[in-house]
Scaffold this motif. Structure first.
Motif, short mmCIF file in Angstrom:
data_model
loop_
_atom_site.label_atom_id
_atom_site.label_comp_id
_atom_site.label_asym_id
_atom_site.label_seq_id
_atom_site.Cartn_x
_atom_site.Cartn_y
_atom_site.Cartn_z
N PHE A 145 38.07 41.23 56.23
CA PHE A 145 38.20 42.22 55.16
C PHE A 145 39.61 42.16 54.58
O PHE A 145 40.59 42.08 55.32
CB PHE A 145 37.90 43.62 55.69
CG PHE A 145 36.44 43.90 55.82
CD1 PHE A 145 35.80 44.73 54.92
CD2 PHE A 145 35.70 43.31 56.83
CE1 PHE A 145 34.44 44.98 55.02
CE2 PHE A 145 34.34 43.55 56.94
CZ PHE A 145 33.71 44.38 56.04
N VAL A 146 39.70 42.19 53.26
CA VAL A 146 40.98 42.12 52.56
C VAL A 146 41.07 43.29 51.59
O VAL A 146 40.12 43.57 50.85
CB VAL A 146 41.12 40.79 51.79
CG1 VAL A 146 42.41 40.74 51.01
CG2 VAL A 146 41.01 39.61 52.74
N SER A 147 42.20 43.96 51.59
CA SER A 147 42.43 45.07 50.67
C SER A 147 42.67 44.54 49.26
O SER A 147 43.11 43.41 49.07
CB SER A 147 43.66 45.88 51.11
OG SER A 147 43.45 46.43 52.36
N PHE A 148 42.40 45.39 48.28
CA PHE A 148 42.71 45.04 46.90
C PHE A 148 44.21 45.19 46.70
O PHE A 148 44.84 46.05 47.30
CB PHE A 148 41.94 45.96 45.95
CG PHE A 148 40.48 45.63 45.89
CD1 PHE A 148 39.98 44.82 44.90
CD2 PHE A 148 39.61 46.13 46.86
CE1 PHE A 148 38.63 44.50 44.85
CE2 PHE A 148 38.26 45.81 46.82
CZ PHE A 148 37.78 44.99 45.82
N PHE A 149 44.78 44.34 45.85
CA PHE A 149 46.22 44.40 45.60
C PHE A 149 46.54 43.87 44.22
O PHE A 149 45.69 43.26 43.58
CB PHE A 149 47.00 43.62 46.67
CG PHE A 149 46.59 42.18 46.79
CD1 PHE A 149 47.17 41.20 46.01
CD2 PHE A 149 45.61 41.80 47.69
CE1 PHE A 149 46.78 39.88 46.11
CE2 PHE A 149 45.22 40.49 47.81
CZ PHE A 149 45.80 39.52 47.01
N MET A 150 47.75 44.13 43.78
CA MET A 150 48.25 43.63 42.51
C MET A 150 49.19 42.47 42.78
O MET A 150 49.68 42.31 43.89
CB MET A 150 48.98 44.74 41.75
CG MET A 150 48.08 45.88 41.37
SD MET A 150 48.93 47.16 40.42
CE MET A 150 50.17 47.67 41.56
N ILE A 151 49.44 41.69 41.74
CA ILE A 151 50.34 40.56 41.84
C ILE A 151 51.50 40.79 40.90
O ILE A 151 51.31 41.10 39.73
CB ILE A 151 49.62 39.25 41.47
CG1 ILE A 151 48.47 39.01 42.44
CG2 ILE A 151 50.59 38.09 41.45
CD1 ILE A 151 47.58 37.87 42.04
N LEU A 180 40.90 53.46 44.70
CA LEU A 180 40.67 52.01 44.77
C LEU A 180 39.52 51.71 45.72
O LEU A 180 39.29 52.45 46.68
CB LEU A 180 41.94 51.30 45.26
CG LEU A 180 43.15 51.37 44.34
CD1 LEU A 180 44.34 50.70 44.99
CD2 LEU A 180 42.84 50.72 43.00
N PRO A 181 38.81 50.63 45.47
CA PRO A 181 37.70 50.27 46.36
C PRO A 181 38.20 50.00 47.78
O PRO A 181 39.35 49.60 47.99
CB PRO A 181 37.14 48.98 45.75
CG PRO A 181 37.68 48.92 44.37
CD PRO A 181 38.96 49.70 44.36
N GLU A 182 37.32 50.19 48.73
CA GLU A 182 37.63 49.87 50.12
C GLU A 182 37.78 48.35 50.26
O GLU A 182 37.23 47.59 49.45
CB GLU A 182 36.51 50.37 51.04
CG GLU A 182 36.43 51.88 51.11
CD GLU A 182 37.67 52.50 51.74
OE1 GLU A 182 38.16 51.97 52.75
OE2 GLU A 182 38.15 53.51 51.22
N PRO A 183 38.51 47.90 51.28
CA PRO A 183 38.61 46.45 51.50
C PRO A 183 37.23 45.81 51.63
O PRO A 183 36.30 46.43 52.13
CB PRO A 183 39.39 46.35 52.82
CG PRO A 183 40.16 47.62 52.89
CD PRO A 183 39.28 48.67 52.25
#
Length: 111
Positions: free
Chosen positions: A57-63, A45-48
């Motif tokens: 900075f925000v991490s990638f996440f799923m909903i 996954l990409p870096e935040p």
């Protein structure tokens, strides 16, 4: 039963088809190799990244819906009991974001 993960551009990134009809999305997801790869951080996954016009900075996440377990990579709504105004706003915005998945299915069905 069908479980799907889409991005914000309505592209299907992951699909699991043919699981037992009696299983919930969360249960189906918990049995996938995709979830295992997320748990051990093995998906690349990409870096935040910072949010637009911000330096946070925000991490990638799923909903997911409330059936899913909360993880560093999974956002879910607050329970409906005794919510603050900010939690109501969060749930509303999260629900709006989940419409992307519903719209992706609508686009696919219309083709």
């Amino acid at each position: 039963m069908l479980l799907a993960l889409t991005d914000v551009d309505y592209k299907f990134l992951y699909v699991d088809v043919g699981t037992d009809r009696c299983s919930s999305d969360a249960r189906i997801f918990s049995a996938t190799a995709f979830r295992e790869a997320l748990e051990i951080n093995n998906l690349g996954l990409p870096e935040p990244e910072p949010l637009p016009d911000d330096d946070t900075f925000v991490s990638f996440f799923m909903i997911g819906d409330d059936a899913f377990a909360l993880r560093s990579w999974m956002m879910k709504p607050f329970p409906d009991r005794n919510m603050t105004r900010q939690q109501h706003i969060f749930n509303y915005r999260l629900s709006r974001a989940r419409h992307v998945v519903e719209n992706a299915f609508g686009i696919m069905a219309s083709r």
